[in-house]
Motif scaffolding. Structure first.
Motif, PDB file in Angstrom:
ATOM      1  N   GLN A   1       1.058   9.318   7.391  1.00  6.95           N
ATOM      2  CA  GLN A   1       1.418   8.540   8.542  1.00  6.95           C
ATOM      3  C   GLN A   1       2.626   8.085   9.237  1.00  6.95           C
ATOM      4  O   GLN A   1       3.477   8.445  10.178  1.00  6.95           O
ATOM      5  CB  GLN A   1       0.242   7.487   9.128  1.00  6.95           C
TER       6      GLN A   1
ATOM      7  N   THR B   1       0.870   8.456  -1.537  1.00  8.13           N
ATOM      8  CA  THR B   1      -0.093   9.800  -1.823  1.00  8.13           C
ATOM      9  C   THR B   1      -0.706   9.278  -0.129  1.00  8.13           C
ATOM     10  O   THR B   1      -1.619   9.910   0.528  1.00  8.13           O
ATOM     11  CB  THR B   1      -0.847  10.576  -2.714  1.00  8.13           C
ATOM     12  N   ASP B   2      -1.735   8.256  -0.345  1.00 10.83           N
ATOM     13  CA  ASP B   2      -2.664   7.899   0.568  1.00 10.83           C
ATOM     14  C   ASP B   2      -1.644   7.172   2.050  1.00 10.83           C
ATOM     15  O   ASP B   2      -2.483   7.259   2.477  1.00 10.83           O
ATOM     16  CB  ASP B   2      -3.697   6.692  -0.019  1.00 10.83           C
ATOM     17  N   ASN B   3      -0.860   6.682   2.112  1.00 10.70           N
ATOM     18  CA  ASN B   3      -0.237   5.515   2.332  1.00 10.70           C
ATOM     19  C   ASN B   3       0.697   6.114   3.865  1.00 10.70           C
ATOM     20  O   ASN B   3       0.909   6.028   4.521  1.00 10.70           O
ATOM     21  CB  ASN B   3      -0.454   3.849   2.296  1.00 10.70           C
TER      22      ASN B   3
ATOM     23  N   LEU C   1       0.576  -1.443  -0.370  1.00 11.01           N
ATOM     24  CA  LEU C   1       0.082   0.113   0.092  1.00 11.01           C
ATOM     25  C   LEU C   1       0.821   1.026  -0.327  1.00 11.01           C
ATOM     26  O   LEU C   1       0.999   2.567  -0.379  1.00 11.01           O
ATOM     27  CB  LEU C   1      -0.802  -0.197   1.208  1.00 11.01           C
ATOM     28  N   ASN C   2       1.879   1.227   0.689  1.00 12.76           N
ATOM     29  CA  ASN C   2       3.069   2.592   0.626  1.00 12.76           C
ATOM     30  C   ASN C   2       3.930   2.179  -0.289  1.00 12.76           C
ATOM     31  O   ASN C   2       3.270   3.653  -1.179  1.00 12.76           O
ATOM     32  CB  ASN C   2       4.067   2.501   2.097  1.00 12.76           C
TER      33      ASN C   2
ATOM     34  N   PHE D   1       0.350   3.110  -3.028  1.00 14.51           N
ATOM     35  CA  PHE D   1      -0.451   4.467  -3.410  1.00 14.51           C
ATOM     36  C   PHE D   1       0.360   5.459  -2.112  1.00 14.51           C
ATOM     37  O   PHE D   1      -0.388   5.040  -1.125  1.00 14.51           O
ATOM     38  CB  PHE D   1      -1.968   3.981  -3.024  1.00 14.51           C
TER      39      PHE D   1
END
Length: 144
Positions: free
Chosen positions: A44, A39-41, A33-34, A37
């Protein structure tokens, strides 16, 4: 080595491939996911590294994400395993030192980084084993 276990030596590459597959899958699973994606993950993770005082947290987050994702894929394939293991060793040494030891993290939280560091060192020292693309490439003429 005890004689009753000597016959198992011929199966040592099975152990290496199982380690490669288990840890390669784990790396891909926790990092895809990192990596795919960001920009989404990654915000954090960047915030976490910033809170730890990590220098260049954005660069570090991207490097860690792609090292783990691509390193996991390479381990699954058994391709360029020792190179992947070098980068993973560096990655997990930093993770262990900066994200766990520096904050006096407990053993349960530190355990995954320590295991991934140990496996990375093992694969660097031992290579991918017989059941790998690395082994196939070594058998090809002109490949060292």
């Amino acid at each position: 080595m005890s004689s009753q276990f000597t016959s198992l030596y011929r199966f040592r590459d099975v152990g290496v491939v199982l380690i490669r597959l288990a840890f390669g899958f784990q790396l891909v699973k926790v990092s895809y996911l990192n990596a795919l994606f960001p920009t989404d993950n990654l915000p954090q993770f960047i915030a976490f590294l910033t809170a730890l005082g990590f220098p260049f947290p954005t660069v570090g987050a991207y490097l860690a994400a792609y090292t783990e994702f691509l390193g996991g894929i390479l381990l699954l394939l058994g391709l360029w395993t020792r190179w992947a293991a070098i980068f993973l060793t560096i990655n997990f040494s930093i993770a262990f030192g900066m994200a766990h030891l520096a904050v006096n993290d407990d053993y349960q939280n530190t355990f995954p980084a320590v295991n991934l560091l140990a496996v990375s060192v093992f694969l660097f020292l031992n290579g991918a084993g017989r059941f790998s693309i690395d082994a196939l490439l070594q058998q090809s003429p002109g490949v060292e």
